[in-house]
Design a protein around this motif. Structure first.
Motif, PDB file in Angstrom:
ATOM      1  N   ASP A 149       1.570   5.601   1.256  1.00 38.05           N
ATOM      2  CA  ASP A 149       0.859   6.801   0.819  1.00 38.05           C
ATOM      3  C   ASP A 149      -0.636   6.548   1.013  1.00 38.05           C
ATOM      4  O   ASP A 149      -1.191   5.603   0.445  1.00 38.05           O
ATOM      5  CB  ASP A 149       1.175   7.062  -0.656  1.00 38.05           C
ATOM      6  CG  ASP A 149       0.485   8.309  -1.189  1.00 38.05           C
ATOM      7  OD1 ASP A 149      -0.469   8.812  -0.558  1.00 38.05           O
ATOM      8  OD2 ASP A 149       0.893   8.779  -2.267  1.00 38.05           O
ATOM      9  N   PRO A 150      -1.307   7.354   1.820  1.00 40.55           N
ATOM     10  CA  PRO A 150      -2.736   7.091   2.077  1.00 40.55           C
ATOM     11  C   PRO A 150      -3.608   7.138   0.836  1.00 40.55           C
ATOM     12  O   PRO A 150      -4.738   6.612   0.861  1.00 40.55           O
ATOM     13  CB  PRO A 150      -3.113   8.193   3.086  1.00 40.55           C
ATOM     14  CG  PRO A 150      -2.071   9.249   2.929  1.00 40.55           C
ATOM     15  CD  PRO A 150      -0.810   8.535   2.547  1.00 40.55           C
ATOM     16  N   SER A 152      -2.687   5.734  -2.036  1.00 42.11           N
ATOM     17  CA  SER A 152      -2.280   4.648  -2.929  1.00 42.11           C
ATOM     18  C   SER A 152      -3.271   3.495  -2.899  1.00 42.11           C
ATOM     19  O   SER A 152      -3.994   3.296  -1.910  1.00 42.11           O
ATOM     20  CB  SER A 152      -0.894   4.124  -2.514  1.00 42.11           C
ATOM     21  OG  SER A 152      -0.986   3.440  -1.279  1.00 42.11           O
ATOM     22  N   PRO A 153      -3.335   2.700  -3.986  1.00 48.15           N
ATOM     23  CA  PRO A 153      -4.208   1.520  -3.998  1.00 48.15           C
ATOM     24  C   PRO A 153      -3.857   0.517  -2.906  1.00 48.15           C
ATOM     25  O   PRO A 153      -4.760  -0.131  -2.352  1.00 48.15           O
ATOM     26  CB  PRO A 153      -3.975   0.932  -5.393  1.00 48.15           C
ATOM     27  CG  PRO A 153      -3.516   2.075  -6.231  1.00 48.15           C
ATOM     28  CD  PRO A 153      -2.715   2.938  -5.306  1.00 48.15           C
ATOM     29  N   VAL A 154      -2.575   0.385  -2.569  1.00 48.74           N
ATOM     30  CA  VAL A 154      -2.194  -0.563  -1.522  1.00 48.74           C
ATOM     31  C   VAL A 154      -2.731  -0.108  -0.173  1.00 48.74           C
ATOM     32  O   VAL A 154      -3.189  -0.925   0.640  1.00 48.74           O
ATOM     33  CB  VAL A 154      -0.666  -0.744  -1.479  1.00 48.74           C
ATOM     34  CG1 VAL A 154      -0.258  -1.669  -0.333  1.00 48.74           C
ATOM     35  CG2 VAL A 154      -0.159  -1.306  -2.806  1.00 48.74           C
ATOM     36  N   ALA A 155      -2.687   1.194   0.110  1.00 50.16           N
ATOM     37  CA  ALA A 155      -3.239   1.704   1.368  1.00 50.16           C
ATOM     38  C   ALA A 155      -4.732   1.410   1.463  1.00 50.16           C
ATOM     39  O   ALA A 155      -5.243   1.038   2.525  1.00 50.16           O
ATOM     40  CB  ALA A 155      -2.972   3.210   1.482  1.00 50.16           C
ATOM     41  N   ASP A 156      -5.441   1.589   0.363  1.00 54.55           N
ATOM     42  CA  ASP A 156      -6.870   1.260   0.349  1.00 54.55           C
ATOM     43  C   ASP A 156      -7.090  -0.224   0.606  1.00 54.55           C
ATOM     44  O   ASP A 156      -7.999  -0.611   1.358  1.00 54.55           O
ATOM     45  CB  ASP A 156      -7.474   1.664  -0.996  1.00 54.55           C
ATOM     46  CG  ASP A 156      -8.946   1.316  -1.086  1.00 54.55           C
ATOM     47  OD1 ASP A 156      -9.755   1.978  -0.414  1.00 54.55           O
ATOM     48  OD2 ASP A 156      -9.285   0.355  -1.824  1.00 54.55           O
ATOM     49  N   PHE A 157      -6.235  -1.043   0.010  1.00 58.53           N
ATOM     50  CA  PHE A 157      -6.355  -2.492   0.189  1.00 58.53           C
ATOM     51  C   PHE A 157      -6.156  -2.895   1.649  1.00 58.53           C
ATOM     52  O   PHE A 157      -6.945  -3.673   2.198  1.00 58.53           O
ATOM     53  CB  PHE A 157      -5.330  -3.192  -0.706  1.00 58.53           C
ATOM     54  CG  PHE A 157      -5.049  -4.619  -0.340  1.00 58.53           C
ATOM     55  CD1 PHE A 157      -6.025  -5.597  -0.476  1.00 58.53           C
ATOM     56  CD2 PHE A 157      -3.799  -4.980   0.155  1.00 58.53           C
ATOM     57  CE1 PHE A 157      -5.769  -6.917  -0.131  1.00 58.53           C
ATOM     58  CE2 PHE A 157      -3.532  -6.297   0.485  1.00 58.53           C
ATOM     59  CZ  PHE A 157      -4.508  -7.269   0.356  1.00 58.53           C
ATOM     60  N   VAL A 158      -5.126  -2.368   2.320  1.00 58.36           N
ATOM     61  CA  VAL A 158      -4.850  -2.803   3.686  1.00 58.36           C
ATOM     62  C   VAL A 158      -5.920  -2.321   4.664  1.00 58.36           C
ATOM     63  O   VAL A 158      -6.083  -2.909   5.744  1.00 58.36           O
ATOM     64  CB  VAL A 158      -3.445  -2.374   4.153  1.00 58.36           C
ATOM     65  CG1 VAL A 158      -2.374  -2.959   3.252  1.00 58.36           C
ATOM     66  CG2 VAL A 158      -3.315  -0.866   4.251  1.00 58.36           C
ATOM     67  N   THR A 159      -6.654  -1.256   4.318  1.00 61.91           N
ATOM     68  CA  THR A 159      -7.749  -0.830   5.196  1.00 61.91           C
ATOM     69  C   THR A 159      -8.974  -1.726   5.054  1.00 61.91           C
ATOM     70  O   THR A 159      -9.796  -1.797   5.968  1.00 61.91           O
ATOM     71  CB  THR A 159      -8.155   0.620   4.891  1.00 61.91           C
ATOM     72  OG1 THR A 159      -8.622   0.711   3.541  1.00 61.91           O
ATOM     73  CG2 THR A 159      -6.994   1.567   5.106  1.00 61.91           C
ATOM     74  N   ARG A 160      -9.092  -2.428   3.936  1.00 64.81           N
ATOM     75  CA  ARG A 160     -10.267  -3.258   3.675  1.00 64.81           C
ATOM     76  C   ARG A 160     -10.044  -4.753   3.950  1.00 64.81           C
ATOM     77  O   ARG A 160     -10.989  -5.479   4.223  1.00 64.81           O
ATOM     78  CB  ARG A 160     -10.713  -3.101   2.219  1.00 64.81           C
ATOM     79  CG  ARG A 160     -11.150  -1.693   1.848  1.00 64.81           C
ATOM     80  CD  ARG A 160     -11.377  -1.583   0.354  1.00 64.81           C
ATOM     81  NE  ARG A 160     -11.750  -0.239  -0.061  1.00 64.81           N
ATOM     82  CZ  ARG A 160     -13.012   0.178  -0.171  1.00 64.81           C
ATOM     83  NH1 ARG A 160     -14.009  -0.647   0.112  1.00 64.81           N
ATOM     84  NH2 ARG A 160     -13.275   1.413  -0.558  1.00 64.81           N
ATOM     85  N   ALA A 161      -8.810  -5.204   3.855  1.00 69.33           N
ATOM     86  CA  ALA A 161      -8.527  -6.636   3.970  1.00 69.33           C
ATOM     87  C   ALA A 161      -8.761  -7.140   5.393  1.00 69.33           C
ATOM     88  O   ALA A 161      -8.571  -6.393   6.358  1.00 69.33           O
ATOM     89  CB  ALA A 161      -7.087  -6.913   3.540  1.00 69.33           C
TER      90      ALA A 161
END
Length: 393
Positions: A149-150, A152-161
């Motif tokens: 889900d764009p 979601s906190p996980v989506a935000d994390f994978v765009t920054r990591a």
């Protein structure tokens, strides 16, 4: 948050015991523990979509990362084990296991491995996210953005990591990750809004739903247990590169020697290697067992037997415990080698360092001990070398 996160709370509670978890995995001073993690998903690091990266990557990791500088372990989702079967997983990863990879129990020990880790190479699964929440440097080899889900906190994390590139040299990427790491605020914020409070919150809500009074006494979570001692077992040959400067010996043990690297090189092979023909060309043969193991007859008998059986071999090293070994070298005799104050290298590395030092002209007196200093990439280890005690018959 309604109930907190008991899984994360157990990890927070166990953080003071991090060094014990590291020692349980055989991580030595100066070593970095690299944990690889894959979720159960076709787009995950061990997925069957795209490149299927992990099975091919693991042999590279254990081959390119020096043995005394990196310890490698893998946490695979339980459904990966159950979906393919434990025998198939071990078969796929056999080469990496022979080069020192440890497969972590995916149910009972993955949290301890995350706490012990210095670096995590993972994907968009919960384990990788937990590692980031703990503040561990994380690099993503699979982001699964199409699965998330764009908002979601996980989506935000994978765009920054940070991203892992399998086409670039591996060691440099991990060293850059460690040097430039800054914890991302998102995972720590979104894993739980009540760190350490899940036991109290959950008990309160459960008993309220039941319409019962809470029992007396504090609400507590089960502490994470200390895993069994599981040091790495490398049975594939190692190329050992040494540079001797007086009593200082710099050593790097790896499956392959970097092109153009300075120093002398010798071949060290564990007696239990899969390809027994390699023993005929080994400069050093090693074995690990208790000193009173009747199968080997003790260090003195085993080392003498190995040199008789393999005339090309110069060094036989019998590792008796995590800090000691008995070494027999042609034309020099037998030596008792152990870690000195502050020393914490693999005894087999001490044996290689002693071999290089003696070859450069060093001598060990008939009585007393010599102190040498072994250098790895991140560690400096004292070792004591003396003659073994003569047993009276």
């Amino acid at each position: 948050m309604l109930g907190g996160d008991p899984c994360f709370d157990r990890m927070l509670d166990a953080l003071p015991y991090r060094e014990r978890f590291r020692r349980a995995l055989g991580v030595r001073r100066g070593q970095r523990l690299l944990v690889l993690n894959s979720t159960w998903n076709p787009e995950g690091l061990f997925g069957d979509a795209g490149q299927d990266l992990l099975p091919g990557l693991l042999p590279r990791l254990t081959a390119e990362l020096p043995a005394d500088d990196y310890r490698v372990a893998a946490v695979l989702h339980p459904n990966i084990w159950y979906g393919h079967g434990p025998g198939q997983i071990r078969a796929w990863l056999d080469r990496a296991r022979r080069n020192g990879l440890t497969l972590i129990d995916p149910v009972h020990s993955w949290r301890q491995a995350l706490i012990a880790a210095d670096l995590v190479l993972g994907d968009f699964g919960a384990v990788t996210y937990y590692a980031a929440a703990l503040g561990t440097p994380v690099m993503l080899a699979a982001d699964g953005q199409d699965r998330l889900d764009p908002e979601s906190p996980v989506a935000d994390f994978v765009t920054r990591a940070p991203r892992f590139d399998p086409y670039l040299p591996l060691r440099a990427q991990f060293e850059d990750l460690a040097a430039s790491h800054r914890p991302l605020p998102g995972p720590q914020e979104f894993v739980t809004s009540a760190p350490g409070g899940s036991a109290v919150l959950l008990r309160e809500h459960f008993y309220a739903l039941l319409g019962l009074a809470e029992p007396e006494g504090p609400a507590l979570l089960e502490p994470l247990p200390l895993p069994p001692y599981e040091p790495p077992l490398r049975t594939d040959p190692l190329q050992v590169r040494t540079i001797v400067d007086g009593a200082e010996i710099r050593i790097e043990r790896s499956v392959e020697v970097p092109y153009g690297a300075a120093g002398d090189v010798h071949l060290a092979v564990h007696e239990n290697t899969r390809d027994r023909s390699v023993l005929t060309s080994a400069d050093m043969i090693t074995q690990t067992a208790a000193p009173d193991d009747p199968r080997f007859g003790g260090p003195e008998l085993w080392t003498a037997e190995v040199l008789r059986r393999h005339p090309r071999c110069t060094v036989a090293a019998y590792v008796t415990d995590p800090h000691r070994c008995v070494v027999r070298i042609r034309a020099h005799g037998a030596f008792q080698v152990e870690a000195g104050p502050g020393g914490d290298a693999d005894p087999a590395a001490y044996a290689s360092a002693l071999y290089a030092w003696l070859a450069s002209g060093g001598t060990v007196p008939a009585t007393g001990a010599v102190t040498l200093r072994v250098h790895t990439a991140e560690g400096r280890h004292r070792m004591l070398v003396g003659r073994p005690e003569v047993r009276e018959s």
